[in-house]
Design an enzyme around this catalytic site. Structure first.
Site, PDB file in Angstrom:
ATOM      1  N   THR A  76      -4.934  34.325 -31.867  1.00  0.00           N
ATOM      2  CA  THR A  76      -3.825  35.200 -32.272  1.00  0.00           C
ATOM      3  C   THR A  76      -3.263  34.806 -33.633  1.00  0.00           C
ATOM      4  N   GLY A  81      -1.685  26.998 -28.106  1.00  0.00           N
ATOM      5  CA  GLY A  81      -1.073  25.846 -27.437  1.00  0.00           C
ATOM      6  C   GLY A  81      -1.671  24.549 -27.943  1.00  0.00           C
ATOM      7  N   GLU A 116      -3.009  36.078 -23.031  1.00  0.00           N
ATOM      8  CA  GLU A 116      -4.344  36.442 -22.532  1.00  0.00           C
ATOM      9  C   GLU A 116      -4.488  37.952 -22.371  1.00  0.00           C
TER      10      GLU A 116
HETATM   11  C1  LIG Z   1     -19.451  25.853 -13.105  1.00  0.00           C
HETATM   12  C2  LIG Z   1     -19.293  27.273 -12.739  1.00  0.00           C
HETATM   13  C3  LIG Z   1     -18.120  27.487 -11.864  1.00  0.00           C
HETATM   14  C4  LIG Z   1     -17.828  28.927 -11.787  1.00  0.00           C
HETATM   15  C5  LIG Z   1     -16.529  29.119 -11.172  1.00  0.00           C
HETATM   16  C6  LIG Z   1     -16.010  30.443 -11.540  1.00  0.00           C
HETATM   17  C7  LIG Z   1     -14.560  30.373 -11.683  1.00  0.00           C
HETATM   18  C8  LIG Z   1     -14.029  31.668 -12.242  1.00  0.00           C
HETATM   19  C9  LIG Z   1     -12.622  31.683 -12.352  1.00  0.00           C
HETATM   20  C10 LIG Z   1     -12.199  30.789 -13.392  1.00  0.00           C
HETATM   21  C11 LIG Z   1     -10.856  30.378 -13.230  1.00  0.00           C
HETATM   22  C12 LIG Z   1     -10.599  29.310 -14.184  1.00  0.00           C
HETATM   23  C13 LIG Z   1      -9.209  29.117 -14.375  1.00  0.00           C
HETATM   24  C14 LIG Z   1      -8.863  29.151 -15.817  1.00  0.00           C
HETATM   25  C15 LIG Z   1      -7.423  29.233 -15.964  1.00  0.00           C
HETATM   26  C16 LIG Z   1      -6.998  28.225 -16.923  1.00  0.00           C
HETATM   27  C17 LIG Z   1      -5.771  28.691 -17.547  1.00  0.00           C
HETATM   28  C18 LIG Z   1      -5.600  27.979 -18.789  1.00  0.00           C
HETATM   29  C19 LIG Z   1      -5.324  28.821 -19.965  1.00  0.00           C
HETATM   30  C20 LIG Z   1      -3.997  29.469 -19.991  1.00  0.00           C
HETATM   31  C21 LIG Z   1      -3.840  30.086 -21.318  1.00  0.00           C
HETATM   32  C22 LIG Z   1      -2.473  30.291 -21.651  1.00  0.00           C
HETATM   33  C23 LIG Z   1      -2.333  30.448 -23.089  1.00  0.00           C
HETATM   34  C24 LIG Z   1      -2.755  31.762 -23.650  1.00  0.00           C
HETATM   35  C25 LIG Z   1      -3.814  31.908 -24.439  1.00  0.00           C
HETATM   36  C26 LIG Z   1      -4.081  33.201 -25.120  1.00  0.00           C
HETATM   37  O1  LIG Z   1      -3.327  34.123 -25.049  1.00  0.00           O
HETATM   38  S1  LIG Z   1      -5.520  33.318 -26.026  1.00  0.00           S
HETATM   39  C27 LIG Z   1      -5.495  34.886 -26.783  1.00  0.00           C
HETATM   40  C28 LIG Z   1      -5.716  35.996 -25.832  1.00  0.00           C
HETATM   41  N1  LIG Z   1      -5.810  37.233 -26.510  1.00  0.00           N
HETATM   42  C29 LIG Z   1      -6.078  38.357 -25.915  1.00  0.00           C
HETATM   43  O2  LIG Z   1      -6.225  38.408 -24.714  1.00  0.00           O
HETATM   44  C30 LIG Z   1      -6.247  39.546 -26.807  1.00  0.00           C
HETATM   45  C31 LIG Z   1      -6.269  40.833 -26.070  1.00  0.00           C
HETATM   46  N2  LIG Z   1      -7.130  41.764 -26.740  1.00  0.00           N
HETATM   47  C32 LIG Z   1      -8.430  41.936 -26.421  1.00  0.00           C
HETATM   48  O3  LIG Z   1      -8.953  41.272 -25.526  1.00  0.00           O
HETATM   49  C33 LIG Z   1      -9.189  42.984 -27.163  1.00  0.00           C
HETATM   50  O4  LIG Z   1      -8.771  43.218 -28.441  1.00  0.00           O
HETATM   51  C34 LIG Z   1      -9.232  44.294 -26.406  1.00  0.00           C
HETATM   52  C35 LIG Z   1     -10.067  44.059 -25.149  1.00  0.00           C
HETATM   53  C36 LIG Z   1      -7.854  44.769 -26.006  1.00  0.00           C
HETATM   54  C37 LIG Z   1      -9.869  45.352 -27.271  1.00  0.00           C
HETATM   55  O5  LIG Z   1     -10.998  44.839 -27.906  1.00  0.00           O
HETATM   56  P1  LIG Z   1     -11.859  45.712 -28.926  1.00  0.00           P
HETATM   57  O6  LIG Z   1     -10.948  46.428 -29.848  1.00  0.00           O
HETATM   58  O7  LIG Z   1     -12.913  44.893 -29.535  1.00  0.00           O
HETATM   59  O8  LIG Z   1     -12.516  46.634 -27.928  1.00  0.00           O
HETATM   60  P2  LIG Z   1     -12.410  48.165 -27.675  1.00  0.00           P
HETATM   61  O9  LIG Z   1     -11.067  48.501 -27.172  1.00  0.00           O
HETATM   62  O10 LIG Z   1     -12.859  48.900 -28.888  1.00  0.00           O
HETATM   63  O11 LIG Z   1     -13.482  48.266 -26.579  1.00  0.00           O
HETATM   64  C38 LIG Z   1     -14.840  48.223 -26.905  1.00  0.00           C
HETATM   65  C39 LIG Z   1     -15.646  48.068 -25.639  1.00  0.00           C
HETATM   66  O12 LIG Z   1     -15.728  46.691 -25.320  1.00  0.00           O
HETATM   67  C40 LIG Z   1     -15.326  46.503 -23.981  1.00  0.00           C
HETATM   68  N3  LIG Z   1     -14.711  45.177 -23.887  1.00  0.00           N
HETATM   69  C41 LIG Z   1     -13.596  44.755 -24.465  1.00  0.00           C
HETATM   70  N4  LIG Z   1     -13.359  43.481 -24.107  1.00  0.00           N
HETATM   71  C42 LIG Z   1     -14.362  43.122 -23.309  1.00  0.00           C
HETATM   72  C43 LIG Z   1     -14.671  41.908 -22.608  1.00  0.00           C
HETATM   73  N5  LIG Z   1     -13.887  40.839 -22.670  1.00  0.00           N
HETATM   74  N6  LIG Z   1     -15.777  41.878 -21.859  1.00  0.00           N
HETATM   75  C44 LIG Z   1     -16.573  42.961 -21.765  1.00  0.00           C
HETATM   76  N7  LIG Z   1     -16.331  44.141 -22.397  1.00  0.00           N
HETATM   77  C45 LIG Z   1     -15.240  44.207 -23.149  1.00  0.00           C
HETATM   78  C46 LIG Z   1     -14.356  47.608 -23.735  1.00  0.00           C
HETATM   79  O13 LIG Z   1     -14.215  47.828 -22.378  1.00  0.00           O
HETATM   80  C47 LIG Z   1     -15.008  48.734 -24.456  1.00  0.00           C
HETATM   81  O14 LIG Z   1     -16.041  49.230 -23.665  1.00  0.00           O
HETATM   82  P3  LIG Z   1     -16.408  50.763 -23.791  1.00  0.00           P
HETATM   83  O15 LIG Z   1     -16.613  51.084 -25.235  1.00  0.00           O
HETATM   84  O16 LIG Z   1     -17.642  50.856 -22.969  1.00  0.00           O
HETATM   85  O17 LIG Z   1     -15.251  51.493 -23.215  1.00  0.00           O
HETATM   86  C1  LIG Z   2       3.336  31.703 -24.040  1.00  0.00           C
HETATM   87  C2  LIG Z   2       2.220  32.217 -24.890  1.00  0.00           C
HETATM   88  C3  LIG Z   2       1.126  31.425 -25.135  1.00  0.00           C
HETATM   89  C4  LIG Z   2       0.101  31.880 -25.957  1.00  0.00           C
HETATM   90  N1  LIG Z   2      -0.963  31.061 -26.239  1.00  0.00           N
HETATM   91  C5  LIG Z   2      -1.919  31.487 -27.089  1.00  0.00           C
HETATM   92  C6  LIG Z   2      -3.015  30.637 -27.419  1.00  0.00           C
HETATM   93  O1  LIG Z   2      -3.108  29.509 -26.959  1.00  0.00           O
HETATM   94  N2  LIG Z   2      -3.956  31.097 -28.287  1.00  0.00           N
HETATM   95  C7  LIG Z   2      -3.887  32.324 -28.828  1.00  0.00           C
HETATM   96  O2  LIG Z   2      -4.775  32.681 -29.601  1.00  0.00           O
HETATM   97  N3  LIG Z   2      -2.885  33.171 -28.503  1.00  0.00           N
HETATM   98  C8  LIG Z   2      -1.907  32.778 -27.659  1.00  0.00           C
HETATM   99  N4  LIG Z   2      -0.876  33.624 -27.330  1.00  0.00           N
HETATM  100  C9  LIG Z   2      -0.809  34.939 -27.952  1.00  0.00           C
HETATM  101  C10 LIG Z   2      -1.065  36.075 -26.967  1.00  0.00           C
HETATM  102  O3  LIG Z   2      -2.397  36.112 -26.600  1.00  0.00           O
HETATM  103  C11 LIG Z   2      -0.611  37.388 -27.612  1.00  0.00           C
HETATM  104  O4  LIG Z   2       0.769  37.303 -27.830  1.00  0.00           O
HETATM  105  C12 LIG Z   2      -0.961  38.550 -26.720  1.00  0.00           C
HETATM  106  O5  LIG Z   2      -2.348  38.758 -26.702  1.00  0.00           O
HETATM  107  C13 LIG Z   2      -0.230  39.825 -27.137  1.00  0.00           C
HETATM  108  O6  LIG Z   2      -0.475  40.158 -28.437  1.00  0.00           O
HETATM  109  P1  LIG Z   2       0.711  40.483 -29.470  1.00  0.00           P
HETATM  110  O7  LIG Z   2       1.661  39.364 -29.443  1.00  0.00           O
HETATM  111  O8  LIG Z   2       0.040  40.831 -30.750  1.00  0.00           O
HETATM  112  O9  LIG Z   2       1.443  41.752 -28.904  1.00  0.00           O
HETATM  113  P2  LIG Z   2       1.426  43.204 -29.535  1.00  0.00           P
HETATM  114  O10 LIG Z   2       0.061  43.772 -29.435  1.00  0.00           O
HETATM  115  O11 LIG Z   2       2.052  43.219 -30.866  1.00  0.00           O
HETATM  116  O12 LIG Z   2       2.336  43.939 -28.477  1.00  0.00           O
HETATM  117  C14 LIG Z   2       3.631  44.474 -28.780  1.00  0.00           C
HETATM  118  C15 LIG Z   2       3.764  45.823 -28.085  1.00  0.00           C
HETATM  119  O13 LIG Z   2       2.819  46.730 -28.643  1.00  0.00           O
HETATM  120  C16 LIG Z   2       2.109  47.384 -27.618  1.00  0.00           C
HETATM  121  N5  LIG Z   2       0.739  47.690 -28.064  1.00  0.00           N
HETATM  122  C17 LIG Z   2      -0.069  46.973 -28.866  1.00  0.00           C
HETATM  123  N6  LIG Z   2      -1.259  47.552 -28.971  1.00  0.00           N
HETATM  124  C18 LIG Z   2      -1.235  48.672 -28.248  1.00  0.00           C
HETATM  125  C19 LIG Z   2      -2.177  49.683 -27.944  1.00  0.00           C
HETATM  126  N7  LIG Z   2      -3.416  49.657 -28.409  1.00  0.00           N
HETATM  127  N8  LIG Z   2      -1.802  50.684 -27.136  1.00  0.00           N
HETATM  128  C20 LIG Z   2      -0.549  50.707 -26.607  1.00  0.00           C
HETATM  129  N9  LIG Z   2       0.380  49.771 -26.851  1.00  0.00           N
HETATM  130  C21 LIG Z   2       0.045  48.759 -27.658  1.00  0.00           C
HETATM  131  C22 LIG Z   2       2.108  46.415 -26.458  1.00  0.00           C
HETATM  132  O14 LIG Z   2       1.937  47.096 -25.230  1.00  0.00           O
HETATM  133  C23 LIG Z   2       3.486  45.787 -26.585  1.00  0.00           C
HETATM  134  O15 LIG Z   2       4.416  46.591 -25.912  1.00  0.00           O
HETATM  135  C24 LIG Z   2       0.171  33.175 -26.524  1.00  0.00           C
HETATM  136  C25 LIG Z   2       1.287  33.982 -26.254  1.00  0.00           C
HETATM  137  C26 LIG Z   2       2.302  33.517 -25.457  1.00  0.00           C
HETATM  138  C27 LIG Z   2       3.499  34.397 -25.195  1.00  0.00           C
END
Ligand SMILES: CCCCCCCCCCCCCCCCCCCCCCC/C=C/C(=O)SCCNC(=O)CCNC(=O)[C@H](O)C(C)(C)COP(=O)(O)OP(=O)(O)OC[C@H]1O[C@@H](n2cnc3c(N)ncnc32)[C@H](O)[C@@H]1OP(=O)(O)O
Ligand SMILES: Cc1cc2nc3c(=O)[nH]c(=O)nc-3n(C[C@H](O)[C@H](O)[C@H](O)COP(=O)(O)OP(=O)(O)OC[C@H]3O[C@@H](n4cnc5c(N)ncnc54)[C@H](O)[C@@H]3O)c2cc1C
Length: 662
Positions: free
Chosen positions: A147, A186, A429
């Site tokens: 992010t 983090g 996430e």
């Molecule tokens: C040894 C083996 C053992 C096996 C045991 C199995 C265990 C399993 C369970 C495991 C449990 C483990 C426990 C883990 C938990 C640990 C927790 C610790 C961590 C906690 C973390 C906290 C801190 C937070 C970290 C973060 O936040 S990191 C940053 C996270 N960021 C996001 O999540 C961003 C969100 N955005 C996106 O993901 C993408 O931008 C989007 C998906 C919204 C859009 O992507 P994009 O624009 O590229 O895609 P499109 O909208 O254009 O879609 C295109 C097509 O692609 C498909 N798609 C998208 N994503 C995926 C995917 N991930 N996988 C597959 N396909 C994907 C779409 O569906 C579209 O498809 P279509 O075109 O056919 O419709």
């Molecule tokens: C506690 C915490 C820990 C985190 N840890 C990590 C980390 O370790 N590593 C890391 O990389 N990131 C981390 N993040 C970041 C996190 O993954 C992002 O904040 C999250 O994915 C949301 O993205 P954003 O902040 O850009 O929200 P935004 O996308 O800006 O969302 C703001 C608003 O816009 C709306 N919006 C955005 N896009 C669309 C759309 N396409 N359609 C409709 N509505 C939309 C949302 O619904 C929301 O209401 C962390 C965040 C938090 C809060």
């Protein structure tokens, strides 16, 4: 657990009333008697370490002290894990003991939760061999830096740039704008020396999309940022105070070619780009963590429910009947309505997690054989369940907090912190709405396939069934309710699809029509999630190996979940299923009967989560119910109570009072 003798008498009475064997529930919840034993054994080992005990509650520490204490404890905890592994030749069993130690979030969470899994999931065997041993043994500490200030949800819009230089066989990392700075990872603030950086790859001026790179950002000896790296901490948040979230920017920072994780796409020495079989595999770690979050939701709901149910058994306030003593607040039906859904939901999320874990493991196995057919279903299901369970769990924790009245507002109840941590999962996430819209894409495709009569994946096959069979009369049974939720999902998916079609017929292009229909699309995804949660949890209860006594109670809980959501979403059911007003009245009565039936087992049920006092970390929730004693003991720890007169009296209050006399 503490002995019954020291217990509050209300809790002793509650436990005597329980109609099932709590140990059987514990073993069922955690998998087996052996799993319970091993988990408890490991928890004992952690809690035996004196240095892990805090001298004063963390709330009294400064931001800096809190972080430093978090790192101190995380390193000791890590030694306990290492020693266990060395002794037993396996990892410690799944447990939540970190909560007892770190209380908030560990600065190593991202190292263990995303850095190591990303190397394992995105690295070639050579890269794994190079990085994994160092990362797993903590010779290096990492995070997952994706992010940025300007982009979190839309990861294709990330601005961090990795330009390949074939002359030196290096990538040059740059953050050209303020919005391109990494923000949130983090551990990044002051803990890690490495990170997985997700950046836009450029070769010869051509963009090749986002890819993961490993970058060392701090010197391993001095911990100083390396030249070309600007890194720091982002400051206090609603929770996650010890997670050490940070920012990061690069200025012409060079890393070797081998530091791009190349299991999927590759960059050859001469700069040739070799595409992976599916670029979305780069997002794999996020899918895994979303599955894990469903399991975390079960834990947080269990934790809050344990605190609030035990407190409600001990707390007496007002009278149900004037002639009787003050009632335990747990006897008020409104209180049961607030709390039992949290107990039930924890079981539902647990079953959903186990179900998702299986789906995840199967798909990973298939991917290792280059089979990708079931990846879209996994992605869509992980997205919507993560979105719905995290929002619901956040609301449940808050409801449990409110249900503890004023004492729930005390930090020492641990409910405010638990809320801050739980609700974060709605955003991290993958933000809730954004993930629900991902699932909606999948649902629209499934719907179009259903219209063509094609076979659908198991999780959406009900769409085809609902399309084929005309709606049958409503049945007030759990199976009937599950069907009802499937009809709601079917109806909402159909309506959202038809709304898109309507806008397109009016001349809008697909993207605009999608945006105009997106409130409906989100609601369709939510309904789909609810249908899955109901079906999976009911099936799990029906197929469980529990004894008749326990089975009866687990069925009551599952039915409570189904009935609660039927009543909460009755408008949808009236619109999209054959439920009638009379059915709803019967279900309302049934819901009240379920609350009454569950009431005698309430304390037994939360004891069945087997969360130790140290994990609960709550004045209100401990096993012995010594609520008031603990509240006072904790209050006396306040630094303000360590002196009879605070210096502010002489500095400010007295002068003010004296001025007022003039
Ligand atoms: C040894 C083996 C053992 C096996 C045991 C199995 C265990 C399993 C369970 C495991 C449990 C483990 C426990 C883990 C938990 C640990 C927790 C610790 C961590 C906690 C973390 C906290 C801190 C937070 C970290 C973060 O936040 S990191 C940053 C996270 N960021 C996001 O999540 C961003 C969100 N955005 C996106 O993901 C993408 O931008 C989007 C998906 C919204 C859009 O992507 P994009 O624009 O590229 O895609 P499109 O909208 O254009 O879609 C295109 C097509 O692609 C498909 N798609 C998208 N994503 C995926 C995917 N991930 N996988 C597959 N396909 C994907 C779409 O569906 C579209 O498809 P279509 O075109 O056919 O419709
Ligand atoms: C506690 C915490 C820990 C985190 N840890 C990590 C980390 O370790 N590593 C890391 O990389 N990131 C981390 N993040 C970041 C996190 O993954 C992002 O904040 C999250 O994915 C949301 O993205 P954003 O902040 O850009 O929200 P935004 O996308 O800006 O969302 C703001 C608003 O816009 C709306 N919006 C955005 N896009 C669309 C759309 N396409 N359609 C409709 N509505 C939309 C949302 O619904 C929301 O209401 C962390 C965040 C938090 C809060």
């Amino acid at each position: 657990m503490s002995t019954e003798t020291k217990c509050n008498p209300d809790l002793v009475r509650e436990r005597a009333k329980c109609t099932f064997d709590v140990n059987e529930l514990i073993n069922l919840f955690y998998g087996s008697e052996k799993a319970t034993k091993e988990r408890r054994h490991f928890e004992d080992a952690v809690l035996a370490v004196k240095e892990l005990k805090d001298a004063i509650p963390e709330e009294y520490l400064s931001h800096k002290e809190r972080y430093e204490n978090g790192v101190r404890k995380a390193t000791i905890l890590r030694d306990v894990y290492r020693d266990y592994k060395a002794k037993h030749n396996r990892d410690p069993p799944p447990n939540q003991i970190t909560k007892a130690v770190i209380k908030d979030i560990s600065p190593f969470l991202l190292h263990n939760g995303m850095f190591v899994p990303t190397i394992a999931g995105q690295g070639t065997p050579e890269q794994q061999a190079e990085w994994l041993p160092k990362a797993e043994s903590m010779q290096i500490i990492g995070t997952y830096a994706q992010t940025e200030l300007g982009h979190g949800s839309f990861i294709r819009g990330l601005e961090t740039i990795a330009t390949y230089d074939p002359k030196t066989e290096e990538f040059v990392l740059n953050n050209p704008t303020l919005t391109s700075f990494k923000w949130w990872p983090g551990g990044l603030g002051s803990t890690v020396n490495h990170c997985v950086v997700v950046a836009q790859l450029y070769i010869n001026g051509k963009s090749h999309g986002i890819h993961p790179f490993i970058a060392q950002i701090r010197d391993l000896d001095t911990h100083k940022p390396l030249p070309g790296v600007k890194v720091g901490e982002i400051g206090p948040k609603m929770g996650f105070q010890t997670a050490n979230n940070g920012f990061l920017g690069f200025d012409n920072f060079r890393i070797p070619r081998k530091n791009m994780l190349m299991k999927n796409a590759q960059v050859l020495k001469d700069g040739t780009f070799v595409k992976g079989i599916n670029e979305k595999l780069t997002y794999g770690t996020m899918v895994m963590v979303r599955v894990g979050i469903v399991g975390d939701c079960s834990f947080y709901a269990a934790l809050a429910a344990t605190i609030a149910v035990r407190y409600s058994a001990v707390r007496h306030q007002s009278h149900i009947k004037a002639s009787e003593p003050e009632a335990q607040i747990l006897d008020y039906l409104t209180q049961q309505h607030k709390l039992f859904i949290a107990v039930a939901s924890s079981h539902v999320y647990r079953n959903a997690y186990l179900w998702m874990e299986k789906m995840y493991t199967n798909v990973m196995k298939e991917l290792s054989q280059d089979k990708q057919d079931n990846l879209p279903e996994l992605h869509a299901t992980a997205c919507c369940l993560k979105a719905v369970c995290s929002r619901d769990a956040g609301s449940l924790v808050e409801e449990c907090r409110l249900a503890c009245g004023g004492h729930g507002y005390m930090a020492s109840s641990n409910l405010p912190l638990t809320y801050g941590v739980t609700i974060a999962a709605v955003t991290y996430e993958g933000e809730r709405t954004v993930l629900l819209l991902q699932t909606a894409r999948y649902l629209m495709k499934a719907w179009m396939a259903a219209l063509k009569g094609k076979v659908l994946s198991p999780s959406v096959s009900y769409l085809l069934n609902s399309l084929k069979e005309s709606k049958k009369p409503w049945q007030n049974t759990p199976e009937g309710i599950v069907k009802g939720f499937q009809h709601v999902s079917f109806g909402k998916v159909k309506a959202a699809y038809e709304t898109i079609q309507k806008y397109m017929k009016q001349g809008k292009d697909y993207e605009d029509a999608w945006n105009l229909a997106s409130v409906q699309l989100v609601k369709a995804s939510e309904a789909h999630s609810r249908a899955i949660l109901c079906e999976v949890s009911w099936e799990a209860v029906c197929s469980s190996s529990a004894s008749p006594n326990l089975s009866r109670v687990l069925q009551q809980l599952a039915q409570l979940y189904l009935t609660y959501w039927t009543l909460e979403t009755s408008g949808d059911l009236l619109l999209y299923s054959n439920i009638t007003k009379d059915d709803l009245i019967i279900l309302r009565d049934k819901y009240e009967e379920l609350l009454v039936a569950i009431r005698p087992n309430a304390v037994g049920l939360v004891d069945g989560f087997d969360l130790r006092d140290e994990i609960l970390n709550s004045t209100l929730g401990s096993y012995d119910g010594r609520v008031y004693e603990r509240l006072m003991e904790e209050a006396l720890k306040s630094p303000l109570n360590q002196e009879t007169v605070n210096s502010s009296f002489h500095k400010y209050l007295k002068p003010m009072m004296e001025k007022a006399k003039l």
